[in-house]
Write an enzyme that holds these catalytic residues in place. Sequence first.
Site, PDB file in Angstrom:
ATOM      1  N   ASP A 180      15.106 112.089   4.186  1.00  0.00           N
ATOM      2  CA  ASP A 180      16.308 112.873   4.694  1.00  0.00           C
ATOM      3  C   ASP A 180      15.741 113.002   6.561  1.00  0.00           C
ATOM      4  O   ASP A 180      14.775 112.295   6.555  1.00  0.00           O
ATOM      5  CB  ASP A 180      16.818 113.913   4.185  1.00  0.00           C
ATOM      6  CG  ASP A 180      15.578 114.906   3.845  1.00  0.00           C
ATOM      7  OD1 ASP A 180      14.608 114.736   4.583  1.00  0.00           O
ATOM      8  OD2 ASP A 180      15.636 115.879   3.050  1.00  0.00           O
ATOM      9  N   HIS A 184      14.446 105.635  -1.607  1.00  0.00           N
ATOM     10  CA  HIS A 184      15.565 106.610  -1.137  1.00  0.00           C
ATOM     11  C   HIS A 184      15.116 107.172   0.346  1.00  0.00           C
ATOM     12  O   HIS A 184      14.017 107.894   0.651  1.00  0.00           O
ATOM     13  CB  HIS A 184      15.504 107.920  -1.943  1.00  0.00           C
ATOM     14  CG  HIS A 184      16.205 108.875  -1.848  1.00  0.00           C
ATOM     15  ND1 HIS A 184      17.724 109.187  -2.289  1.00  0.00           N
ATOM     16  CD2 HIS A 184      16.361 110.186  -0.976  1.00  0.00           C
ATOM     17  CE1 HIS A 184      18.197 110.066  -1.984  1.00  0.00           C
ATOM     18  NE2 HIS A 184      17.563 110.659  -1.102  1.00  0.00           N
ATOM     19  N   ASP A 233      13.897 101.780 -10.364  1.00  0.00           N
ATOM     20  CA  ASP A 233      13.927 101.268  -8.825  1.00  0.00           C
ATOM     21  C   ASP A 233      15.307 101.619  -8.401  1.00  0.00           C
ATOM     22  O   ASP A 233      16.250 100.237  -8.087  1.00  0.00           O
ATOM     23  CB  ASP A 233      13.519  99.955  -8.313  1.00  0.00           C
ATOM     24  CG  ASP A 233      13.271  99.755  -7.105  1.00  0.00           C
ATOM     25  OD1 ASP A 233      13.658 100.682  -6.118  1.00  0.00           O
ATOM     26  OD2 ASP A 233      12.966  98.511  -6.617  1.00  0.00           O
ATOM     27  N   GLU A 274      11.560 108.335  -3.604  1.00  0.00           N
ATOM     28  CA  GLU A 274      11.621 108.996  -2.616  1.00  0.00           C
ATOM     29  C   GLU A 274      10.233 109.193  -2.085  1.00  0.00           C
ATOM     30  O   GLU A 274       9.354 109.845  -2.862  1.00  0.00           O
ATOM     31  CB  GLU A 274      12.532 110.259  -2.570  1.00  0.00           C
ATOM     32  CG  GLU A 274      12.589 110.898  -1.009  1.00  0.00           C
ATOM     33  CD  GLU A 274      13.301 112.190  -0.796  1.00  0.00           C
ATOM     34  OE1 GLU A 274      13.860 112.453   0.230  1.00  0.00           O
ATOM     35  OE2 GLU A 274      13.641 112.970  -2.013  1.00  0.00           O
TER      36      GLU A 274
END
Length: 627
Positions: free
Chosen positions: A174, A521, A569, A578
């Site tokens: 993020d 991610h 995956d 992530e």
Amino acid sequence: MYSANQWGGPFEINGELSDERSRNMDSSWDKASVSHRQQAQQHNLHELDETQQSWLLDPVRSRDKKNKYVDLGCIICSRKAVRWTLYGLVIALFVIALPTIIAKSLPKHKTRPPPPDNYTLALHKALLFFNAQKSGKLPKSNGIPWRGNSGLQDGSGLADVRGGLVGGYYDAGDNTKFHFPMSFAMTMLSWSVIEYEHKYRAIGEYNHIRDLIKWGNDYLLLTFNASATKINQIHSQVGGSRNGSTVPDDHTCWMRPEDMDYPRPVQTATSGPDLAGEMAAALAAASVVFRDDSAYSRKLAKGAATVFDFARDDGKRTRYCSGNPYIEPYYNSTGYYDEYMWGATWLYYATGNNTYLSLATNEGMPRHSKAFYMIPDLSVLNWDNKLPAAMLLLTRLRIFLSPGYPYEEMLQSYHNVTGLTMCSYLQRFNVFNWTRGGLIQLNHGRGQNLQYVANAAFLASLFADYLNATGIPGWNCGPSFISLDVLRSFATSQIEYILGANPMNMSYIVGFGTKFPRHVHHRGASIPHDNKKYTCKGGWQWGNSRNPNPNTITGAMVGGPDRFDKFQDVRANYSYTEPSMAGNAGLVAALVSLTGSGGNGIDKNIMFTSVPPMYPASPPPPAPWKP
């Protein structure tokens, strides 16, 4: 006239003797003299060697024989021997000297260094992950073509920070800047440089990692008033999201950081011994790394002391995340006495101030932190628990400097617990579960296990290097003696698993090997770098796509497999795919500890650059004598 008489006494020649008598006497004198000379010659001839006798007795024959010899002063040699000696020297010149001269005159070709091992290759890539996570105005040399300037308005509304909170690193996939794990990551990177600077130099990454450490610590200095000696708040986070949020934020939006246009609130802590203790550790460790830049090193050490005073303030002992919905669900701190011990130890190494060492070895530290309870979870180093790392750092002090009283008793206890921590990592003692593929489970089988594994591998490798540097071949786990090779085998086996020696035959470091995660991610890596801005909701077409990421986030260590050695995956499944700052920092530290590039072992002295000499305390003077 008197003449010497060889039989003794003077011999008088009377001039008045008759001629006949004189002739008779001359005749007898001549006979006696000749006889004596012949006897003397025979005697002397016996003392001469054959050659010298021949010269005296037969001049013609001696001249012929003399011509066959050369008198060199101290020795006499045959002319034939001299001649053959000269021939031999000439031959030797052509056989030995001439090829040597020719060989030296030829252009030299440097021997190629041995190829780097897999740990070095992986380390080059793991460091690039931090370049991909940079926030702020990026230098042209950043080296990640799909990244650009971002977060330039972060903290712009703060009255106490000139220029805002621009810089630092995004935490994971993020776009949030969590200062607590960011500080931990910077501490780990600095620690690895202090121990293994020679290796970073040998592989050409020394300047690179210093740049990464400076980038993070310069940002941390913005989060509080670093010019003051006393502070009353720390900015603890930029961006983020509430659970269940429906407004645009770092979790509801899938956007490249360069395109963020939603509000990014700043969290500010008016108390936070855990956050402040970790920030103090990061700044203090960096001050040791930058000891060659005295002004910057002092600035870092001063900032560390200031923020640590904030951590120790009796009126500010509430956890930094307590009750904060932007932090608590994500990076919740469970205590702060481990940060007290951790921060105090780093400040001692950075400043040499014994006050910090006294605090780190105060009996209240292990009591409040439960350091001696041998709880398995407390043997696991991570962004929330610094106990095993702090005790290992203090064990280092005991091993190499042995400060003695009044620290020895507590240091010995830390040393013993550190040894037991290492024992707990070994499969034979059944402290932790292991997968069938050989991966230790340090988080009870939950996701994102690799970050804990990398940290454990680093601690094990480093402890082995500490003991090896003092010639100690191992340590005891109860009645069993464990050699250092066993501990190194644990460390290498875990890192080899991460590099691809696992049932999936997959490297969990992006870009290393031929088979690695392709659906990481990560917002920036998953959205094409095509000069198009994708909106908060429009970006989810890439977040939910089944296609591989268009941008390779090289060096990112993903969360890793599950407890059955299986890996999915899938971008949406962040527990598998992530990466994180804290995880990659531990990976970097483990890799540099294991690589053979630049030699093996640690640098014992850099850590003690600011530590004053330790002399035993003088005994008190004797009491006055009384009659």
